[in-house]
Write an enzyme that holds these catalytic residues in place. Sequence first.
Site, PDB file in Angstrom:
ATOM      1  N   ARG A   1     -57.055 -40.312 -23.625  1.00  0.00           N
ATOM      2  CA  ARG A   1     -56.405 -39.092 -23.106  1.00  0.00           C
ATOM      3  C   ARG A   1     -55.170 -38.874 -23.967  1.00  0.00           C
ATOM      4  O   ARG A   1     -54.304 -39.754 -24.074  1.00  0.00           O
ATOM      5  CB  ARG A   1     -56.005 -39.269 -21.640  1.00  0.00           C
ATOM      6  CG  ARG A   1     -55.025 -38.199 -21.175  1.00  0.00           C
ATOM      7  CD  ARG A   1     -54.805 -38.189 -19.685  1.00  0.00           C
ATOM      8  NE  ARG A   1     -55.982 -37.687 -19.003  1.00  0.00           N
ATOM      9  CZ  ARG A   1     -56.003 -37.335 -17.713  1.00  0.00           C
ATOM     10  NH1 ARG A   1     -54.915 -37.428 -16.974  1.00  0.00           N
ATOM     11  NH2 ARG A   1     -57.107 -36.876 -17.161  1.00  0.00           N
TER      12      ARG A   1
ATOM     13  N   HIS B   1     -61.218 -30.718 -21.243  1.00  0.00           N
ATOM     14  CA  HIS B   1     -61.358 -31.854 -20.306  1.00  0.00           C
ATOM     15  C   HIS B   1     -62.835 -31.977 -19.899  1.00  0.00           C
ATOM     16  O   HIS B   1     -63.217 -31.709 -18.763  1.00  0.00           O
ATOM     17  CB  HIS B   1     -60.479 -31.595 -19.075  1.00  0.00           C
ATOM     18  CG  HIS B   1     -60.260 -32.790 -18.211  1.00  0.00           C
ATOM     19  ND1 HIS B   1     -60.690 -34.064 -18.532  1.00  0.00           N
ATOM     20  CD2 HIS B   1     -59.640 -32.924 -17.002  1.00  0.00           C
ATOM     21  CE1 HIS B   1     -60.333 -34.913 -17.577  1.00  0.00           C
ATOM     22  NE2 HIS B   1     -59.704 -34.249 -16.635  1.00  0.00           N
TER      23      HIS B   1
ATOM     24  N   GLN C   1     -64.281 -33.976 -16.695  1.00  0.00           N
ATOM     25  CA  GLN C   1     -64.050 -33.313 -15.415  1.00  0.00           C
ATOM     26  C   GLN C   1     -65.194 -32.353 -15.095  1.00  0.00           C
ATOM     27  O   GLN C   1     -65.696 -32.301 -13.971  1.00  0.00           O
ATOM     28  CB  GLN C   1     -62.723 -32.529 -15.471  1.00  0.00           C
ATOM     29  CG  GLN C   1     -62.414 -31.803 -14.183  1.00  0.00           C
ATOM     30  CD  GLN C   1     -62.177 -32.757 -13.028  1.00  0.00           C
ATOM     31  OE1 GLN C   1     -61.384 -33.678 -13.152  1.00  0.00           O
ATOM     32  NE2 GLN C   1     -62.865 -32.570 -11.913  1.00  0.00           N
TER      33      GLN C   1
ATOM     34  N   ASP D   1     -56.643 -24.651 -10.740  1.00  0.00           N
ATOM     35  CA  ASP D   1     -56.005 -25.836 -11.346  1.00  0.00           C
ATOM     36  C   ASP D   1     -54.505 -25.590 -11.296  1.00  0.00           C
ATOM     37  O   ASP D   1     -54.048 -24.462 -11.032  1.00  0.00           O
ATOM     38  CB  ASP D   1     -56.513 -26.024 -12.794  1.00  0.00           C
ATOM     39  CG  ASP D   1     -56.043 -27.341 -13.434  1.00  0.00           C
ATOM     40  OD1 ASP D   1     -55.550 -28.234 -12.693  1.00  0.00           O
ATOM     41  OD2 ASP D   1     -56.158 -27.478 -14.667  1.00  0.00           O
TER      42      ASP D   1
ATOM     43  N   CYS E   1     -59.690 -29.793  -9.932  1.00  0.00           N
ATOM     44  CA  CYS E   1     -59.840 -31.109 -10.576  1.00  0.00           C
ATOM     45  C   CYS E   1     -58.861 -32.127 -10.023  1.00  0.00           C
ATOM     46  O   CYS E   1     -59.078 -33.325 -10.162  1.00  0.00           O
ATOM     47  CB  CYS E   1     -59.696 -30.975 -12.083  1.00  0.00           C
ATOM     48  SG  CYS E   1     -58.057 -30.454 -12.627  1.00  0.00           S
TER      49      CYS E   1
ATOM     50  N   ARG F   1     -66.411 -38.067 -10.645  1.00  0.00           N
ATOM     51  CA  ARG F   1     -65.897 -38.491 -11.953  1.00  0.00           C
ATOM     52  C   ARG F   1     -66.462 -39.867 -12.286  1.00  0.00           C
ATOM     53  O   ARG F   1     -66.882 -40.133 -13.413  1.00  0.00           O
ATOM     54  CB  ARG F   1     -64.355 -38.570 -11.930  1.00  0.00           C
ATOM     55  CG  ARG F   1     -63.636 -37.238 -11.781  1.00  0.00           C
ATOM     56  CD  ARG F   1     -63.796 -36.371 -12.994  1.00  0.00           C
ATOM     57  NE  ARG F   1     -63.328 -37.025 -14.211  1.00  0.00           N
ATOM     58  CZ  ARG F   1     -62.056 -37.082 -14.605  1.00  0.00           C
ATOM     59  NH1 ARG F   1     -61.110 -36.495 -13.904  1.00  0.00           N
ATOM     60  NH2 ARG F   1     -61.718 -37.681 -15.741  1.00  0.00           N
TER      61      ARG F   1
HETATM   62  N1   CP Z   1     -58.569 -34.629 -12.770  1.00  0.00           N
HETATM   63  C1   CP Z   1     -58.011 -35.597 -13.510  1.00  0.00           C
HETATM   64  O1   CP Z   1     -58.312 -35.795 -14.677  1.00  0.00           O
HETATM   65  O2   CP Z   1     -57.076 -36.348 -12.847  1.00  0.00           O
HETATM   66  P1   CP Z   1     -56.091 -37.423 -13.456  1.00  0.00           P
HETATM   67  O3   CP Z   1     -55.064 -36.683 -14.287  1.00  0.00           O
HETATM   68  O4   CP Z   1     -55.472 -38.090 -12.275  1.00  0.00           O
HETATM   69  O5   CP Z   1     -56.866 -38.375 -14.322  1.00  0.00           O
HETATM   70  N1  NVA Z   2     -54.709 -28.838 -16.544  1.00  0.00           N
HETATM   71  C1  NVA Z   2     -54.238 -30.107 -16.047  1.00  0.00           C
HETATM   72  C2  NVA Z   2     -55.386 -30.974 -15.671  1.00  0.00           C
HETATM   73  C3  NVA Z   2     -55.024 -32.314 -15.117  1.00  0.00           C
HETATM   74  C4  NVA Z   2     -56.190 -33.194 -14.820  1.00  0.00           C
HETATM   75  C5  NVA Z   2     -53.371 -30.774 -17.100  1.00  0.00           C
HETATM   76  O1  NVA Z   2     -53.741 -30.778 -18.269  1.00  0.00           O
HETATM   77  O2  NVA Z   2     -52.307 -31.257 -16.738  1.00  0.00           O
END
Ligand code: CP
Ligand code: NVA
Length: 308
Positions: free
Chosen positions: A107, A134, A137, A225, A266, A294
Amino acid sequence: MNHFLDIHKTDPAALRSMIDHAGAMKSARADRPKGAPDDEQPLAGRMVALIFEKPSTRTRVSFDVGVRQMGGQTMVLSGADMQLGHGETIADTARVMSRYVDLIMIRTFDESVLSEMAEYADVPVINGLTDRTHPCQIMADVMTYEEHRGPIAGKHVVWTGDGNNVCASFLHAAGKFGFDLTFTGPPQLDPEEEFVGLARQQGSRVTIERDPAKAVAGADLVVADTWVSMHDAQSARERRHNMLRAYQVNAALMAQAKPDALFMHCLPAHRGEEVTSEVMDGPQSVIFDEAENRLHAQKAVMRWCLGL
Ligand code: CP
Ligand code: NVA
């Protein structure tokens, strides 16, 4: 060996088989304690590195648990504590990590980090979120929709708010899984044109509708989101909230969708901002199934990456 970098870069048959495999693995271990092993142990003897340059609850825990259920071992690494955060190149990090581990999930912020990791690693690399996409997700989201309502092909999904990284992967999935997508949000936060174009080229009907009530009319699935993503400047918070307030998903907006429409997010969610608690905790919401899936979807992704 397959990298899982993005939905639009992955073969549709492979995507379909991962979703189906995830469902089968989920049913096979129904009611088992979370720490109990799966009957099949395809990751026995495998080591998986989970690298985080941004915070995470779901991605961190679901990958870690998923690897262990399949018999593998994990190490969870913070980018800031690695030499990666202190100037070692991504390419060198990728080459070194490939000598220690069998699979890398990362990530990160800029997607160039992900693509460089994949270019130089000798082991599969999985996108655990970048500023731009992402994919894990949305694999879970497609699985969740289909669990509740059957095939997502031909359905009408409405994305509300910011045309962000999660929205981008939804657009990729629209093209690959054959559903239509309406984006409703302010013009400043439109999804990337390139991704809208790609979904349209693949036959998906993608519309932009500024009026949230019109957008949601007839929707099978409404998605929200956070209004401020991890890569967004905190200084932009108030401006973004002002732009996005009209796009909150509340009971009145959900009432415009089909009566059997689902609501997804998400997570993490900001209750009372992009969505009300009434909707999050209401009968149309499947947010915790999404979070659970997930785990199952990523297990299928990892097996596909390793050809197991
Ligand atoms: N939805 C998601 O990716 O959550 P986290 O940021 O907690 O991993
Ligand atoms: N759009 C959000 C998703 C988190 C899982 C971010 O990137 O922070």
